[in-house]
Design a protein around this motif. Structure first.
Motif: not given
Length: 311
Positions: A145-147, A224-229, A235-237, A295-298
């Protein structure tokens, strides 16, 4: 894809560039340190720009740069390609000419990275690397999804110089909802008498030496945002949050605290204790507290507070 551009990735020119230092206590700040990098857009959509900043413990000179394919740690994360290599590759694979931004992002305390290149360029780089063009010791980027590009910062003060690196995530789909930085609104202390005091972001707050203080971060669970992994299965996390605590002198109860949805409650992240130093251990009359929240997404943010040490 021509063999010429495969050779660009195999014929790497690597240079030692990172400065490493050992610290007796990692969270006890002494001298020049780079504690964190941040982007106002940790996941950058196409056709937007990111403002880059860093938490540096002392006044220093800055030198920013970016790289689309860095070398391993042993090389000092030196860029494996020159700007001319990337420009030539873009001219080869893109139908519409684009100008690759200079790798040098300037010497101001902040820098701006413009994501003006089409995502197809990075998709093409991913395709080349997936074909087996990655030399030993190099990591194959995850291009679902990204670089991820590397941001490098060198700070210098007097004879001392420190180089640090971080990652900026370029989204390949403009419709992807980007992550936002967590919100850390402030820091308060609870005195033994029970009084709560907001640590002033504009000036020093008096604190007594050798007195135990309870620290509290003004951060809510909503940060802490909700996101789709999507990998390995959709999975919704909710994001996890980690705070790293740094200080000048004295003693912290915890070097780090965290929030893990469903496991570690938010109040564990919020709380810590600090005892300001003695005159013998730290004769200076002023000190600083630093808190870096990730957070765990940068996503990254921080707060710094000046403390006036009083008897």
């Amino acid at each position: 894809m021509t063999h010429k551009y495969t050779l660009l990735f195999l014929g790497l020119s690597l240079a030692l560039g990172a400065c490493e230092e050992d610290f007796d206590a990692y969270n006890d700040i002494k001298g020049l340190r780079v504690l964190a990098h941040a982007s106002d857009k940790p996941q950058l959509p196409p056709n937007e720009s990111a403002t880059l900043s860093a938490l540096v413990t002392e006044d220093a000179d800055y030198a920013w740069s970016w790289c689309p394919f860095p070398g391993p740690a042993e090389s000092g994360y030196a860029c494996a390609l020159t700007h001319a290599d990337v420009q030539a590759f873009a001219d080869e694979v893109l139908a519409t000419p684009v100008v690759i931004p200079d790798f040098d992002l300037g010497s101001a305390t902040t820098a701006v990275f413009p994501y003006e290149m089409p995502p197809l360029l990075f998709v093409s780089i991913c395709g080349l690397l997936a074909s087996g063009s990655v030399p030993d010791g190099f990591d194959v980027p995850n291009c679902d999804e990204s670089f991820d590009i590397q941001i490098m910062l060198t700070v210098s003060a007097g004879d001392e110089s420190i180089t640090s690196v971080s990652t900026l995530r370029l989204l390949l789909d403009a419709d992807t909802v980007p992550n936002q930085n967590p919100v850390l609104a402030g820091i308060t202390i609870n005195e033994p008498e029970g009084d709560e005091i907001i640590l002033d972001p504009m000036g020093p707050t008096p604190m007594k030496r050798e007195q135990l203080y309870e620290l509290h971060l003004d951060v809510t669970e909503d940060s802490a945002e909700n996101y789709l992994r999507t990998d390995p299965e959709p999975e919704d996390l909710q994001e996890t949050l980690v705070a790293r605590w740094f200080h000048q002198g004295g003693k912290l109860d915890k070097d780090a605290s965290s929030f893990l949805p469903g496991s570690i409650p938010i109040d564990i992240l919020q709380k810590n204790e600090w005892t300001p130093p003695t005159v013998e251990d730290y004769p200076e009359t002023s000190s600083r507290l630093f808190v870096v929240l990730r957070d765990n997404r940068g996503g990254v943010t921080w707060q710094v507070r000046d403390i006036e040490l009083v008897p």
